[in-house]
Write an enzyme that holds these catalytic residues in place. Sequence first.
Site, PDB file in Angstrom:
ATOM      1  N   LYS A  18       0.705  -1.122   0.332  1.00 46.75           N
ATOM      2  CA  LYS A  18      -0.044   0.289   0.396  1.00 46.75           C
ATOM      3  C   LYS A  18       1.042   1.358  -0.188  1.00 46.75           C
ATOM      4  O   LYS A  18       1.864   0.972   0.674  1.00 46.75           O
ATOM      5  CB  LYS A  18      -1.149   0.155   0.513  1.00 46.75           C
ATOM      6  CG  LYS A  18      -2.080  -1.032   1.203  1.00 46.75           C
ATOM      7  CD  LYS A  18      -2.783  -1.162   2.590  1.00 46.75           C
ATOM      8  CE  LYS A  18      -4.125  -1.864   2.462  1.00 46.75           C
ATOM      9  NZ  LYS A  18      -5.303  -2.108   3.545  1.00 46.75           N
ATOM     10  N   HIS A  42       1.315   6.846   2.654  1.00 46.75           N
ATOM     11  CA  HIS A  42       0.461   8.237   3.007  1.00 46.75           C
ATOM     12  C   HIS A  42       1.174   9.451   3.996  1.00 46.75           C
ATOM     13  O   HIS A  42       1.277   8.995   5.319  1.00 46.75           O
ATOM     14  CB  HIS A  42      -0.708   8.028   2.300  1.00 46.75           C
ATOM     15  CG  HIS A  42      -1.341   6.920   3.588  1.00 46.75           C
ATOM     16  ND1 HIS A  42      -2.068   7.470   5.381  1.00 46.75           N
ATOM     17  CD2 HIS A  42      -1.885   5.798   3.543  1.00 46.75           C
ATOM     18  CE1 HIS A  42      -2.502   6.546   5.820  1.00 46.75           C
ATOM     19  NE2 HIS A  42      -2.058   5.667   5.150  1.00 46.75           N
ATOM     20  N   HIS A  62       1.416   7.828   7.890  1.00 52.71           N
ATOM     21  CA  HIS A  62       2.299   7.743   7.955  1.00 52.71           C
ATOM     22  C   HIS A  62       3.301   8.595   8.573  1.00 52.71           C
ATOM     23  O   HIS A  62       4.306   8.467   9.487  1.00 52.71           O
ATOM     24  CB  HIS A  62       2.780   6.754   7.173  1.00 52.71           C
ATOM     25  CG  HIS A  62       2.005   5.197   6.680  1.00 52.71           C
ATOM     26  ND1 HIS A  62       1.306   4.957   4.959  1.00 52.71           N
ATOM     27  CD2 HIS A  62       1.479   4.643   7.920  1.00 52.71           C
ATOM     28  CE1 HIS A  62       0.777   3.603   5.263  1.00 52.71           C
ATOM     29  NE2 HIS A  62       0.843   3.443   6.708  1.00 52.71           N
TER      30      HIS A  62
END
Length: 258
Positions: free
Chosen positions: A125, A128, A131
Site C-alpha cells: 500500500k 501516505h 504515516h
Amino acid sequence: MFETFKKEIVSQVAALSGVSAELIEPAIGQPADSSHGDLALTVPRLRMGGSPVAAARSLAEQFKPTAAVTAAVATGPYVNFRLNKALLASKVLGAVHAAGSKFGCTSSGAGKRVIVEFSSPNIAKTFHVGHLRSTIIGNFIYNLHKAHGWDAIAMNYLGDWGKQYGLLAVGFERHGSEEKLAADPINHLFDVYVKVNADAEEDPAIHDAARAYFKKMEDGDEAALALWRRFRSMSIEKYQTTYARLGVHFDVYSGESQ
C-alpha cells in the site's frame, strides 16, 4: 552556554556575601519574566539571614558590571542580571562552528540501548500522510538518542501479515500485470487490492479463497510465501526511496510476520 556568565556571577556574589559557590550556583536560573533580566539569583536560597529583600538590594548595589554581565538589579528577593547579548551570540556561534554536526551531542547515553519503532506502513500500500507524523517524530527521537551516545536501533514494524495478503494474492491472479508490477509495484498492488475487494462484494467466495491462501502461508507453503516475499521486498524497496527523500534511515525492517 550560560555557564561562563554564571561563573562570573557566582564569583562576585561569593566574594560579596561570604556564601559558598556550591550554594550560590543552583540558586541561579532564568527569571519567570524575561523582561526582568537574563539570569536571576534567588537570594533566600543563600540562607544569609535577615531580610532577603534587603540582601538582594545590597548585592545588586555592590555588584560590579563586567564585559559579560552588564547589569544587576534587585527585584524583591531576587537579583536579576543582564548579559552581553553580542558576547553570548559570539560564544554560541563559535561553539556551533567548532563542533559542526556534533554540536549539542553528549555521551550521557553511553552503554545504554534503545529500540525506536516508528512509521509502520502496510506493505503493498502507498505511503501516505497518515504515516508521516509517526515517521518524523520517531526519526527525531531516534536521532536525539544517537546524539547523546545511546546504541539506538531504528525499527520499522511493517503491517505485512494477515488474510489481506491472501486477498492480494487472489487479486493478483485476476488483475495482476508483471509489466505494471515491475514499473510501479506499490501503486499496481494497491490497484489490484482495490479491484479484488470490489470483486469480493459481488462474489463472497473470493474471501474464502483469500483465507485458504493465507492458511497456506501460515502452514509454510513455499509457493505462497515466495509471492508474499516478493511483494514485501518490492514494498520495502519503494519505501526506502521515500524514506531517503525524508532523510530517514531504518536499521531493521521487521513486522507482524515475525
